[in-house]
Motif scaffolding. Structure first.
Motif, PDB file in Angstrom:
ATOM      1  N   LEU A  51       0.962  -1.300   0.019  1.00 31.03           N
ATOM      2  CA  LEU A  51      -0.033  -0.272  -0.053  1.00 31.03           C
ATOM      3  C   LEU A  51       0.970   1.254  -0.038  1.00 31.03           C
ATOM      4  O   LEU A  51       0.288   2.136  -0.658  1.00 31.03           O
ATOM      5  N   SER A  52       2.000   1.343   0.627  1.00 34.51           N
ATOM      6  CA  SER A  52       2.686   2.392   0.727  1.00 34.51           C
ATOM      7  C   SER A  52       3.426   2.714  -0.670  1.00 34.51           C
ATOM      8  O   SER A  52       3.506   3.712  -1.079  1.00 34.51           O
ATOM      9  N   GLY A  53       3.832   1.616  -1.314  1.00 32.89           N
ATOM     10  CA  GLY A  53       4.254   1.854  -2.666  1.00 32.89           C
ATOM     11  C   GLY A  53       3.391   2.666  -3.595  1.00 32.89           C
ATOM     12  O   GLY A  53       3.927   3.503  -4.353  1.00 32.89           O
ATOM     13  N   LEU A  54       2.046   2.343  -3.496  1.00 41.71           N
ATOM     14  CA  LEU A  54       1.019   2.965  -4.262  1.00 41.71           C
ATOM     15  C   LEU A  54       0.913   4.133  -4.009  1.00 41.71           C
ATOM     16  O   LEU A  54       0.534   5.318  -4.776  1.00 41.71           O
ATOM     17  N   ILE A  55       0.708   4.589  -2.595  1.00 44.26           N
ATOM     18  CA  ILE A  55       0.779   6.069  -2.095  1.00 44.26           C
ATOM     19  C   ILE A  55       1.802   6.672  -2.342  1.00 44.26           C
ATOM     20  O   ILE A  55       1.892   7.999  -2.783  1.00 44.26           O
ATOM     21  N   GLN A  56       3.183   6.333  -2.484  1.00 40.78           N
ATOM     22  CA  GLN A  56       4.198   6.914  -2.662  1.00 40.78           C
ATOM     23  C   GLN A  56       4.150   7.584  -4.153  1.00 40.78           C
ATOM     24  O   GLN A  56       4.609   8.603  -4.623  1.00 40.78           O
ATOM     25  N   ILE A  57       3.673   6.515  -4.889  1.00 38.23           N
ATOM     26  CA  ILE A  57       3.636   6.995  -6.636  1.00 38.23           C
ATOM     27  C   ILE A  57       2.869   8.327  -6.684  1.00 38.23           C
ATOM     28  O   ILE A  57       3.013   9.065  -7.607  1.00 38.23           O
ATOM     29  N   ARG A  58       1.633   8.390  -5.905  1.00 33.88           N
ATOM     30  CA  ARG A  58       0.516   9.347  -6.308  1.00 33.88           C
ATOM     31  C   ARG A  58       0.883  10.536  -5.279  1.00 33.88           C
ATOM     32  O   ARG A  58       0.564  11.863  -5.703  1.00 33.88           O
ATOM     33  N   TYR A  59       1.252  10.200  -4.011  1.00 32.11           N
ATOM     34  CA  TYR A  59       1.183  11.647  -3.270  1.00 32.11           C
ATOM     35  C   TYR A  59       2.697  11.866  -2.283  1.00 32.11           C
ATOM     36  O   TYR A  59       2.701  12.875  -1.688  1.00 32.11           O
ATOM     37  N   GLY A  60       3.573  10.907  -2.538  1.00 34.38           N
ATOM     38  CA  GLY A  60       4.721  11.122  -1.988  1.00 34.38           C
ATOM     39  C   GLY A  60       4.637  10.439  -0.427  1.00 34.38           C
ATOM     40  O   GLY A  60       3.907   9.777  -0.181  1.00 34.38           O
ATOM     41  N   PHE A  61       6.075  10.908   0.397  1.00 37.82           N
ATOM     42  CA  PHE A  61       5.995  10.331   1.584  1.00 37.82           C
ATOM     43  C   PHE A  61       5.255  11.136   2.626  1.00 37.82           C
ATOM     44  O   PHE A  61       4.854  10.227   3.869  1.00 37.82           O
ATOM     45  N   GLN A  62       4.969  12.569   2.635  1.00 38.41           N
ATOM     46  CA  GLN A  62       4.150  12.932   3.787  1.00 38.41           C
ATOM     47  C   GLN A  62       2.753  12.362   4.393  1.00 38.41           C
ATOM     48  O   GLN A  62       2.649  12.278   5.511  1.00 38.41           O
ATOM     49  N   PRO A  63       1.777  12.006   3.531  1.00 40.21           N
ATOM     50  CA  PRO A  63       0.716  11.320   3.919  1.00 40.21           C
ATOM     51  C   PRO A  63       1.139   9.996   4.644  1.00 40.21           C
ATOM     52  O   PRO A  63       0.255   9.534   5.493  1.00 40.21           O
ATOM     53  N   LEU A  64       2.152   9.319   4.257  1.00 43.88           N
ATOM     54  CA  LEU A  64       2.376   8.038   4.937  1.00 43.88           C
ATOM     55  C   LEU A  64       3.061   8.437   6.373  1.00 43.88           C
ATOM     56  O   LEU A  64       2.517   7.834   7.276  1.00 43.88           O
ATOM     57  N   PHE A  65       3.711   9.462   6.437  1.00 41.99           N
ATOM     58  CA  PHE A  65       4.079   9.650   7.818  1.00 41.99           C
ATOM     59  C   PHE A  65       2.908  10.094   8.702  1.00 41.99           C
ATOM     60  O   PHE A  65       2.853   9.703  10.150  1.00 41.99           O
ATOM     61  N   LEU A  66       1.954  10.791   8.387  1.00 38.57           N
ATOM     62  CA  LEU A  66       0.764  11.180   9.046  1.00 38.57           C
ATOM     63  C   LEU A  66       0.113   9.991   9.467  1.00 38.57           C
ATOM     64  O   LEU A  66      -0.593   9.961  10.473  1.00 38.57           O
ATOM     65  N   THR A  67      -0.227   9.252   8.476  1.00 41.51           N
ATOM     66  CA  THR A  67      -0.748   8.069   8.699  1.00 41.51           C
ATOM     67  C   THR A  67      -0.133   7.099   9.720  1.00 41.51           C
ATOM     68  O   THR A  67      -1.046   6.809  10.730  1.00 41.51           O
ATOM     69  N   THR A  68       0.953   6.916   9.723  1.00 38.84           N
ATOM     70  CA  THR A  68       2.119   6.147  10.780  1.00 38.84           C
ATOM     71  C   THR A  68       1.799   6.721  11.840  1.00 38.84           C
ATOM     72  O   THR A  68       1.466   6.172  13.026  1.00 38.84           O
ATOM     73  N   ALA A  69       1.911   8.133  12.281  1.00 40.67           N
ATOM     74  CA  ALA A  69       1.726   9.021  13.486  1.00 40.67           C
ATOM     75  C   ALA A  69       0.289   8.414  13.967  1.00 40.67           C
ATOM     76  O   ALA A  69       0.286   8.217  15.296  1.00 40.67           O
ATOM     77  N   PHE A  70      -0.654   8.680  13.185  1.00 38.46           N
ATOM     78  CA  PHE A  70      -2.156   8.236  13.534  1.00 38.46           C
ATOM     79  C   PHE A  70      -2.357   6.975  14.119  1.00 38.46           C
ATOM     80  O   PHE A  70      -2.790   6.683  15.187  1.00 38.46           O
ATOM     81  N   ILE A  71      -1.626   6.087  13.618  1.00 36.26           N
ATOM     82  CA  ILE A  71      -1.899   4.563  13.725  1.00 36.26           C
ATOM     83  C   ILE A  71      -1.022   4.109  15.046  1.00 36.26           C
ATOM     84  O   ILE A  71      -1.439   3.633  15.731  1.00 36.26           O
ATOM     85  N   TYR A  72       0.071   4.769  15.276  1.00 39.57           N
ATOM     86  CA  TYR A  72       1.058   4.723  16.317  1.00 39.57           C
ATOM     87  C   TYR A  72       0.032   5.206  17.503  1.00 39.57           C
ATOM     88  O   TYR A  72       0.076   4.841  18.573  1.00 39.57           O
ATOM     89  N   LEU A  73      -0.561   6.449  17.244  1.00 40.51           N
ATOM     90  CA  LEU A  73      -1.300   6.862  18.641  1.00 40.51           C
ATOM     91  C   LEU A  73      -2.231   5.903  18.980  1.00 40.51           C
ATOM     92  O   LEU A  73      -2.662   5.987  20.043  1.00 40.51           O
ATOM     93  N   LEU A  74      -3.038   5.614  17.766  1.00 38.28           N
ATOM     94  CA  LEU A  74      -4.276   4.565  18.438  1.00 38.28           C
ATOM     95  C   LEU A  74      -3.549   3.414  19.157  1.00 38.28           C
ATOM     96  O   LEU A  74      -3.972   2.971  20.260  1.00 38.28           O
ATOM     97  N   SER A  75      -2.122   2.808  18.755  1.00 41.04           N
ATOM     98  CA  SER A  75      -1.683   1.706  19.620  1.00 41.04           C
ATOM     99  C   SER A  75      -1.216   2.201  20.958  1.00 41.04           C
ATOM    100  O   SER A  75      -1.621   1.391  21.834  1.00 41.04           O
ATOM    101  N   ILE A  76      -1.106   3.361  20.965  1.00 40.63           N
ATOM    102  CA  ILE A  76      -0.513   3.824  22.283  1.00 40.63           C
ATOM    103  C   ILE A  76      -1.638   3.875  23.218  1.00 40.63           C
ATOM    104  O   ILE A  76      -1.518   3.688  24.504  1.00 40.63           O
ATOM    105  N   LEU A  77      -2.677   4.649  22.852  1.00 43.56           N
ATOM    106  CA  LEU A  77      -4.029   4.818  23.476  1.00 43.56           C
ATOM    107  C   LEU A  77      -4.574   3.514  23.928  1.00 43.56           C
ATOM    108  O   LEU A  77      -5.041   3.306  25.253  1.00 43.56           O
TER     109      LEU A  77
END
Length: 425
Positions: free
Chosen positions: A374-400
């Motif tokens: 999924l990351s490879g598909l997103i990188q082609i269209r949108y670059g890395f920034q949306p992936l970092f934000l998604t990772t941060a959000f998922i990490y936050l869910l895990s922490i909570l």
């Protein structure tokens, strides 16, 4: 001085098989770090797209996800030493074949088969270490295995980062060409076969067991464990962390290369420094647990702190600041990993530890099976920034989820332990 002497005395109690196993860990750590550093570059340099890169990176995790439990049973049946030999040989051979196969379908098949071998090798490690240690030196053995693997990776990244330049000059080819990366990876694969030697030499302690009882016990424990809600509370945070990590961490080399034009030798140094930071974090983690008298509090605190540096890494306009974010994020996030694993094992019965550990491992692998693609598909269209934000959000869910599930549970359990501790009124 006393601690150092005590540690050295414990190391001296290791049997030869334990020391040979640690030697294999060092060799394999160097090889695997080199592969991780340059395989992405090699695939892209050969002309494949990022979506295919994501797919091939997903194959080993898919193999572990689909066949992890069965491979564990195979390890139980044939023994740890044969399982490690077969697994390591199979995965190393698959790595070598990927350097010469050009057909996409065959590349994916070989990557999947290599993942099976890699899973069999790693699944067999912990049971083998249990066999060759005793309660007095077991913790040190597990820590050394983790620490030496990390430090070996640091050394591997440091030297591997220079190798494209060496081969470029020797063969008169561009340092960022597919041929240069192929030569680096080929050297790592050839050296990887040397890890088989100590595994072949070591001897596995033989403890006669009834295989039919083992098989029945495994299935019975699996059925019992998956029905417990507490098991899935332990699994969910790891599942979220696994997916969050899988969409960004495998591509850190590409991120620094494409965003900041960081050269391969600098990347090697950065990844080596990151491994050293992780090693330091693993030492600091238990001390923080002693200070706060809580594993869960330290896990949540360190993971939450890592989110700040993840965002620094994602949005920094400067390479040096992004590098600092990368180093501190890795140290803080990985500091929590062994602490959470220890918490999980402490809160399930000894007979269920293997089953719970396999479920947690599979939950992590599930994220890595689909995340890179999924990351490879997103990188082609949108670059890395949306992936970092998604990772941060998922990490936050895990922490909570970790905090909600286990903060009060741990406090209550600690209070109960204090009440029954002898000498306290």
């Amino acid at each position: 001085m006393t601690t150092s002497t005590s540690t050295w005395q414990q190391i001296k109690t290791f049997p030869q098989s334990a020391r040979l196993f640690l030697l294999a860990t060092i060799i394999n750590g160097i090889i695997f770090s080199t592969w991780q550093l340059f395989f992405n570059f090699f695939i892209l340099a050969r002309g494949y797209e990022k979506d295919f890169l994501g797919l091939i990176n997903s194959m080993p995790s898919m193999a572990g996800l689909f066949f992890g439990i069965l491979l564990g049973m195979l390890s139980d049946r044939i023994g740890r030493r044969p399982a490690m030999l077969i697994g390591l040989a199979f995965s190393t051979l698959a790595m070598g074949l990927q350097l010469f196969i050009e057909v996409k379908t065959l590349l994916l098949v070989v990557a999947f088969l290599g993942g099976l071998g890699n899973s069999l090798y790693f699944i067999s490690q912990a049971p083998f270490m249990m066999k060759v240690t005793n309660p007095n030196n077991r913790s040190l053995m597990f820590s050394l295995n983790f620490g030496l693997n990390t430090l070996a990776g640091a050394v591997g990244n440091l030297f591997a980062g220079q190798m494209p330049g060496w081969f470029g000059g020797l063969l008169q080819i561009p340092v960022d060409s597919a041929q240069a990366y192929q030569m680096v990876l080929l050297v790592s694969v050839i050296l990887g076969f040397f890890a088989l030697i100590p595994i072949f030499i070591l001897k596995e302690p033989v403890k006669p067991q009834n295989l039919n009882e083992i098989k029945v016990s495994q299935w019975a424990l699996l059925k019992k464990t998956v029905k417990r809600g507490f098991t899935w509370k332990l699994v969910l945070p790891e599942m979220l962390l696994g997916f969050g990590a899988a969409i960004t961490i495998p591509y850190m080399n590409l991120y620094f290369s494409e965003t900041f034009q960081v050269k391969s030798n600098v990347l090697g140094a950065l990844f080596s420094l990151s491994a050293l930071f992780v090693g330091v974090g693993s030492i600091l983690g238990p001390r923080l647990v002693q200070k706060f008298n809580s594993k869960i509090r330290v896990v949540v605190m360190t993971q939450a702190s890592s989110l700040v540096f993840l965002l620094v890494l994602a949005f920094s306009p400067f390479a040096w600041l992004a590098a600092i974010g990368y180093l501190l994020r890795g140290m803080l996030m990985n500091m929590a990993v062994p602490l959470y694993n220890a918490f999980c094992m402490e809160n399930v019965s000894e007979s269920e530890q293997g089953v719970v550990n396999s479920l947690i491992s599979n939950s992590w692998t599930a994220g890595w099976a689909i995340g890179p693609f999924l990351s490879g598909l997103i990188q082609i269209r949108y670059g890395f920034q949306p992936l970092f934000l998604t990772t941060a959000f998922i990490y936050l869910l895990s922490i909570l989820s970790t905090w909600i599930f286990f903060h009060q549970y741990e406090r209550k359990k600690l209070a109960e332990d204090l009440l029954i501790e002898p000498g306290l009124v």
